[in-house]
Write an enzyme that holds these catalytic residues in place. Structure first.
Site, PDB file in Angstrom:
ATOM      1  N   ARG A 104       0.836  -1.202   0.000  1.00 36.02           N
ATOM      2  CA  ARG A 104       0.000   0.000   0.000  1.00 36.02           C
ATOM      3  C   ARG A 104       0.876   1.259   0.000  1.00 36.02           C
ATOM      4  O   ARG A 104       0.642   2.216  -0.729  1.00 36.02           O
ATOM      5  CB  ARG A 104      -0.872  -0.048   1.251  1.00 36.02           C
ATOM      6  CG  ARG A 104      -1.677   1.178   1.517  1.00 36.02           C
ATOM      7  CD  ARG A 104      -2.013   1.283   3.008  1.00 36.02           C
ATOM      8  NE  ARG A 104      -2.908   0.273   3.486  1.00 36.02           N
ATOM      9  CZ  ARG A 104      -2.789  -0.320   4.690  1.00 36.02           C
ATOM     10  NH1 ARG A 104      -1.783  -0.007   5.500  1.00 36.02           N
ATOM     11  NH2 ARG A 104      -3.659  -1.210   5.080  1.00 36.02           N
TER      12      ARG A 104
ATOM     13  N   ASN B 107      -8.975  -2.734  13.475  1.00 35.22           N
ATOM     14  CA  ASN B 107      -8.951  -4.197  13.326  1.00 35.22           C
ATOM     15  C   ASN B 107     -10.285  -4.746  13.804  1.00 35.22           C
ATOM     16  O   ASN B 107     -10.462  -5.048  14.980  1.00 35.22           O
ATOM     17  CB  ASN B 107      -7.799  -4.794  14.148  1.00 35.22           C
ATOM     18  CG  ASN B 107      -6.502  -4.030  13.948  1.00 35.22           C
ATOM     19  OD1 ASN B 107      -5.949  -3.441  14.875  1.00 35.22           O
ATOM     20  ND2 ASN B 107      -6.032  -3.994  12.723  1.00 35.22           N
TER      21      ASN B 107
ATOM     22  N   ASN C  59      -6.378   2.338   7.367  1.00 32.55           N
ATOM     23  CA  ASN C  59      -6.129   2.512   8.796  1.00 32.55           C
ATOM     24  C   ASN C  59      -5.791   1.147   9.394  1.00 32.55           C
ATOM     25  O   ASN C  59      -6.678   0.378   9.762  1.00 32.55           O
ATOM     26  CB  ASN C  59      -7.349   3.124   9.471  1.00 32.55           C
ATOM     27  CG  ASN C  59      -7.059   3.521  10.899  1.00 32.55           C
ATOM     28  OD1 ASN C  59      -6.191   2.929  11.544  1.00 32.55           O
ATOM     29  ND2 ASN C  59      -7.784   4.495  11.396  1.00 32.55           N
ATOM     30  N   ASP C  60      -4.505   0.871   9.477  1.00 30.40           N
ATOM     31  CA  ASP C  60      -4.023  -0.425   9.938  1.00 30.40           C
ATOM     32  C   ASP C  60      -4.538  -0.795  11.318  1.00 30.40           C
ATOM     33  O   ASP C  60      -4.435  -1.947  11.739  1.00 30.40           O
ATOM     34  CB  ASP C  60      -2.485  -0.383  10.030  1.00 30.40           C
ATOM     35  CG  ASP C  60      -1.830  -0.607   8.694  1.00 30.40           C
ATOM     36  OD1 ASP C  60      -2.406  -1.314   7.870  1.00 30.40           O
ATOM     37  OD2 ASP C  60      -0.734  -0.050   8.485  1.00 30.40           O
ATOM     38  N   CYS C  61      -4.983   0.193  12.031  1.00 32.68           N
ATOM     39  CA  CYS C  61      -5.344  -0.027  13.432  1.00 32.68           C
ATOM     40  C   CYS C  61      -6.839  -0.225  13.633  1.00 32.68           C
ATOM     41  O   CYS C  61      -7.292  -0.362  14.765  1.00 32.68           O
ATOM     42  CB  CYS C  61      -4.862   1.146  14.269  1.00 32.68           C
ATOM     43  SG  CYS C  61      -3.090   1.288  14.187  1.00 32.68           S
TER      44      CYS C  61
END
Ligand code: BGC
Ligand code: NOJ
Length: 811
Positions: free
Chosen positions: A360, A486, A482-484
Site C-alpha cells: 500500500r 482491526n 487505517n491499519d489499526c
C-alpha cells in the site's frame, strides 16, 4: 522557536545548534547504497536492504540519544573533541549542519581548529564519501591527531542486535595500508565486504571496538583518543570497527583535506579470493582510486547537485510565498524521492528491521515521485504487481533484496489491491505509456503464473467486488488504510501484534473507506478499460461502481457525515450513535474525492463536519471523540492513548484527502488553510513544540487530546509526502496530468493574484502563468497556449521536446 533556517538558494536547511529538540536527519544515496545521517553525524548505511545488508551499526532508542555514526575526534594537546558535537559533546566555538539534497555538511570549531565534514553518496556509487577540511584558524602552528571511527554491523541487522552467542565469534577484518576491510562471514556464504579508507598514510589504526574505546567506556571518551595513540588492534570476533589515526601539522591559516571512503563491494562467487583467506580487493582499489583526490570528490559532488537540479526542474512553482515555494520546489519533492526509495523501512522511527517495501505504501509513494523518474516508478509498479496474489489480493510487503512478497507484517488488508490501480493510473497519466498494461507480470512471484499488467489490475478491482459484506460494502479483512481499525481481530493477548494475530474470518465487518476508494479508483479503471477497447468489461465495472455508490448513499452516510465502517456484529463505526469515535476523517476525504454527495449536499455537509469536529490549530485529527478505553472489537486504534497515532492524532497522510475534497467542492481558502497547518515550512516557527525536522512531513502530530498537542513523531517515511505533493500541485495549484494531456484547474485562496509554474510533462516544457484578476478560488475562463486560445483547460501533450507558453485566466 527555531533551531536553524532555510537557505532556498542552496536548497539546504541550516541547523545552527547541535541542541535540536531531537536528532534531525537527512538521507544520502538514491538507489542501492543508502544512508541515514543526523545533524550529529549519527545514523548508519546499508546496501539495498536495511535489514539484510546493514553496513554500519546503530543503536536505536539508546541513551544518550543518537549514538553511533561516522565520528571524528580531534586530539589537540590534552583536549579532545568531535566536530559533529556528538559523541564527545564538548562545547564548540562554531557549529553548523547543512542538510542538502543527498548530502550533509557539518562544521565544528574548537580551540581555533575548524573541521568541515561533507558527507555524501556519489551518484551511482556504492559508497559514502567523508570529505574533511581541517583548518588551523589560530596564529600558531598546530600539531594535532585526527581519529576516525565507524562500527561495522555484522550484516543482518536483526541478528546483529540479538544473536550474540554467535556474533561475538564471527567478526573478521583485514588491514592493508590505510584501508580497513570488514569481511565477517565472507569466508562462507557472503560475497560482499565493506571497507573504510583514507587517502593518506596513517600513524595507527584500531579495528577492535573494546580496545579502541576501553571496555567500560562509551563513544564519548575512547581510551585511544584520550591517550592520543592507536593500539593497532585486530578484531577477531567481538565488535569490529574501523578507526584510523592521522597526525596533522598545520601552519596558521593552513587547511588540509582528507578523503575517507566507506564502501560496499560485491564479488562474483568465483572471484572472491586473492589467495586463501585474503579477499580480492580489485573493486575496492578502483573505488578508492576514483575518489582519491579532492578534485575527483568535488566533481562527484557537483554531479550530485546537477542530478538534483535536473530533477527539481521538472516542477517549479513561484507563488511569491516562500513557505509554499520551498516546500513544493525542494523539500516535498526531495522527501517523495526518499519515501520512494525506502518505503517505511529505515528512519529514526522505523528500525529498518520491521518493514520492507509496503504494498500500500509504495504504491502511494509513486504518486508523488512518478514525475521525477518515471522509469523507476514503472519498475516499482511491476515489482509490486509481481507480489500480487492470484485472487487479486496482495502480500502486504516485500523485502527489497529478494523482491518477494511476505506476510511478516500482516496480510489480508482489503484496501491493498486498489492502490495498485491508482499508482498505475498516475503512471500512465504522467507518461502516456500504455505499454505498461501489456507487460507480462507473475502472480506471487511465480514465473509459472503470469498475466498482463492489465489482468493484474482487473483482478485487483474484482477482489473488492468478490469480497462484499451484508450492505454491499467491501469487507475490511484485517484492516483497510487505517491499519489499526482491526474489526475482526478481537485480541486479548498482549503478546501478539494486532497486525499479525489470528483474525476471525469476518463476513460482516465492512469498510466505507474501501467503498469510497473503490468508486474513486474504479472510475479510473473504467477509463483504462475503455481506452484499451475493453468495453464489456468497462460496462460491468461501471455497474459495480454504481452499486457501490448506492450502497454508500444508503448505508454509508450518517446524517452529517460518512460512516467509517460496520463492525463484526454489524454495528456502525464512526456514527453519531457511537459513544466515542463518532466521526473519522478517512471517509469524508475518500467519499468526496469519489464524487459522492456532490449533488445533494452530503459532500459539503461531510466537509463542514470535518471543520467543526476534527480541525485543530495543528491540523485535522483522525477521529473524534478519541477512544479512552480499549475496545476489543475495534482493535489497535483503541490501544493508543487519546491524541496519539490513529487514535485522534493529526495524521498528515490523510489531511490531503480533505484538501483535495475541498478543492473538488471549490473551497480554495480552506484547502490552503489545511495545507499550511501541517506544512513543515509553516511549522518551522514552532520547532520547539513540533520537535522533529522542520523540512519534511511526519506521519503524526499529537492531537488535541494528547498531553503535548502539536508534538510530531515519525518523520520522513510516510505517505504524507506523496499525498501533500499531490494535493498541493495537482489540486490547489491544479496542474494535473490526465490521460490525454495536462489539465489546469487551480483551486487557490481567493486573495491570490496568480502564480507561475514550470512543468516538464511528456517531453515538453510547459511555462504556465495563472492570473486571477477577479479574485476567485476556482474556475478557468480562458487558456491561451503559444498565443492560441484553447477550447478547454486540458492542454494537449505536445511531446515535442519544446517549450510552450500557457496563460490561464481564472474567473
Ligand atoms: C501503527 C500503524 C502502522 C502499523 C503497521 C501500527 O502499530 O499504528 O501506523 O501502519 O502498525 O506497521
Ligand atoms: C502507517 C502505514 O505505513 C500505512 O500503511 C497506514 O496506512 C497508516 N499507518 C495508517 O494506519
Amino acid at each position: 522557536m527555531k533551531f536553524g533556517y532555510f537557505d532556498d538558494s542552496k536548497r539546504e536547511y541550516i541547523i545552527t545548534t547541535p541542541l535540536t529538540p531531537y536528532p534531525w536527519i537527512n538521507y544520502l544515496g538514491m538507489q542501492d547504497f543508502l544512508s541515514l545521517i543526523s545533524n550529529h553525524a549519527g545514523g548508519y548505511c546499508f546496501y539495498k536492504d536495511a535489514r539484510l545488508r546493514r553496513i554500519t551499526r546503530f543503536r536505536y532508542n539508546n541513551v544518550p540519544l543518537d549514538m553511533g555514526g561516522r565520528y571524528f575526534y580531534i586530539k589537540d594537546g590534552d583536549d579532545f573533541w568531535s566536530p559533529s558535537w556528538m559523541p564527545t559533546r564538548k562545547d564548540l566555538e562554531f557549529y553548523q549542519c547543512r542538510h542538502g539534497l543527498g548530502y550533509t555538511i557539518i562544521t565544528g570549531r574548537r580551540n581555533g581548529i575548524e573541521v568541515e565534514q561533507k558527507f555524501f553518496v556519489p551518484v551511482n556509487e556504492n559508497c559514502e564519501i567523508h570529505h574533511l577540511k581541517i583548518t588551523n584558524m589560530t596564529n600558531n602552528k598546530k600539531d594535532i591527531k585526527l581519529f576516525s571511527f565507524i562500527e561495522f554491523c555484522l550484516w543482518n541487522a536483526l541478528d546483529d542486535m540479538t544473536n550474540f552467542q554467535r556474533n561475538f565469534s564471527t567478526g573478521e577484518v583485514e588491514i592493508e595500508g590505510s584501508v580497513i576491510y570488514h569481511k565477517t562471514e565472507y569466508r562462507e556464504r557472503r560475497n560482499h565486504y565493506s571497507f573504510y579508507s583514507v587517502n593518506t598514510p596513517i600513524a595507527g589504526f584500531d579495528t577492535d571496538r573494546d580496545t579502541f574505546l576501553g571496555l567500560y567506556r562509551g563513544f564519548e571518551n575512547p581510551v585511544a583518543v584520550e591517550m592520543g595513540k592507536s593500539f593497532n588492534s585486530e578484531a577477531h570476533g567481538w565488535s569490529p570497527i574501523a578507526s584510523h589515526m592521522i597526525e596533522l601539522s598545520l601552519l596558521p591559516g593552513e587547511t588540509t583535506e582528507l578523503i575517507f571512503i566507506l564502501g560496499y563491494i560485491e564479488n562474483e562467487p568465483d572471484k572472491k579470493w586473492l589467495k586463501k583467506g585474503i579477499i580480492n580487493k580489485e573493486k575496492a582499489y578502483k573505488m578508492i582510486e576514483k575518489f582519491s583526490k579532492p578534485e575527483d570528490v568535488n566533481a562527484a559532488f557537483e554531479k550530485l547537485k546537477e542530478f538534483w537540479n535536473r530533477l527539481l526542474d521538472k516542477f517549479n512553482v513561484s507563488t511569491g510565498i516562500d513557505k509554499v515555494d520551498r516546500m513544493v520546489n525542494i523539500w516535498n519533492q526531495y522527501q517523495c524521492m526518499v519515501t520512494f526509495n525506502l518505503s517505511r523501512s529505515a528512519s529514526y522511527f522505523e528500525s529498518g528491521i520491521g518493514r520492507g517495501m509496503g504494498f500500500r505504501d509504495s504504491n502511494q509513494d509513486i504518486l508523488g515521485f512518478v514525475h521525477q523518474i518515471p522509469e523507476r516508478a514503472r519498475e516499482r509498479i511491476l515489482d509490486l504487481a509481481a507480489t500480487q496474489l492470484e485472487d487479486g489480493g496482495a502480500y502486504h510487503q516485500y523485502q527489497p533484496l529478494t523482491k518477494r512478497g511476505n506476510n511478516e507484517i500482516g496480510g489480508n488488508f482489503n484496501d491493498d489491491p486498489l492502490w495498485l490501480i491508482l499508482s498505475t493510473v498516475h503512471y500512465i497519466k504522467e507518461t502516456g505509456d500504455w505499454t505498461i498494461l501489456n507487460e507480462m507480470v507473475p502472480f506471487e512471484n511465480n514465473p509459472e503464473k503470469v498475466g498482463t499488467m492489465f489482468e493484474h489490475l482487473k483482478r485487483a478491482f474484482y477482489h473488492v467486488v468478490n469480497n462484499l459484506g451484508p450492505h454491499g460494502l467491501p469487507l475490511i479483512g484485517r484492516a483497510d488504510w487505517n491499519d489499526c481499525l482491526n474489526l475482526n481481530a478481537f485480541s486479548t493477548n498482549p503478546d501478539e501484534s494486532f497486525q499479525t494475530c489470528d483474525n476471525k474470518d469476518g463476513k460482516t465487518a465492512e469498510s466505507v473507506m474501501i467503498a469510497g476508494m473503490f468508486v474513486y479508483v474504479g472510475k479510473e479503471f473504467v477509463k483504462l478499460c475503455e481506452k484499451t477497447g475493453n468495453f464489456e468489461l468497462a460496462k460491468d465495472a461501471q455497474k459495480h461502481i454504481d452499486n457501490m455508490k448506492e450502497a454508500i448513499l444508503n448505508y454509508g452516510y450518517d446524517g452529517e457525515w460518512f460512516l467509517r465502517a460496520y463492525d463484526y456484529f454489524g454495528n456502525k463505526v464512526g456514527s453519531k450513535e457511537c459513544d466515542e469515535g463518532k466521526i473519522f476523517i478517512e471517509t469524508q476525504g475518500f467519499c468526496v474525492m469519489a464524487g459522492i454527495g456532490l449533488d445533494d449536499g452530503k459532500a459539503i455537509s461531510a466537509l463542514d463536519s470535518v471543520k467543526k469536529y476534527l480541525d485543530t490549530e495543528h491540523g485535522i485529527v483522525l477521529v473524534q471523540p478519541a477512544f479512552t478505553e480499549y475496545k476489543i472489537h475495534l482493535g489497535e486504534i483503541t490501544s493508543y492513548p487519546p491524541g496519539y497515532k490513529e487514535n485522534a492524532a493529526v495524521f498528515c497522510h490523510n489531511n490531503p484527502w480533505i484538501m483535495i475534497a475541498e478543492c473538488i467542492v471549490g473551497r480554495g481558502d480552506r484547502a490552503f488553510e489545511y495545507w499550511s497547518k501541517i506544512a513543515p515550512s509553516y511549522r518551522e516557527e514552532i520547532s520547539d513544540v513540533h520537535k522533529i525536522e522542520p523540512y519534511v512531513y511526519c506521519q503524526m502530530i499529537a492531537g488535541k487530546d494528547a498531553y503535548k498537542p502539536g508534538e510530531a513523531k515519525n518523520s520522513w517515511l510516510t505517505g504524507s509526502a506523496a499525498w501533500n505533493f499531490v494535493a498541493m500541485t495537482q489540486w490547489i495549484l491544479g496542474i494535473r496530468p490526465d490521460f490525454d494531456g495536462l489539465l489546469i484547474d487551480p483551486c487557490i485562496p481567493a486573495s491570490w493574484e496568480g502564480f507561475k509554474v514550470k512543468r516538464v510533462f511528456r517531453n515538453s516544457v510547459y511555462n504556465i502563468e495563472v492570473k486571477n484578476p477577479n479574485k476567485v478560488s476556482k474556475g478557468v475562463k480562458k487558456v491561451i497556449v503559444d498565443g492560441n486560445e484553447m477550447p478547454s483547460n486540458l492542454i494537449p501533450a505536445f511531446s515535442d521536446g519544446k517549450e510552450h507558453f500557457v496563460q490561464v485566466i481564472m474567473g
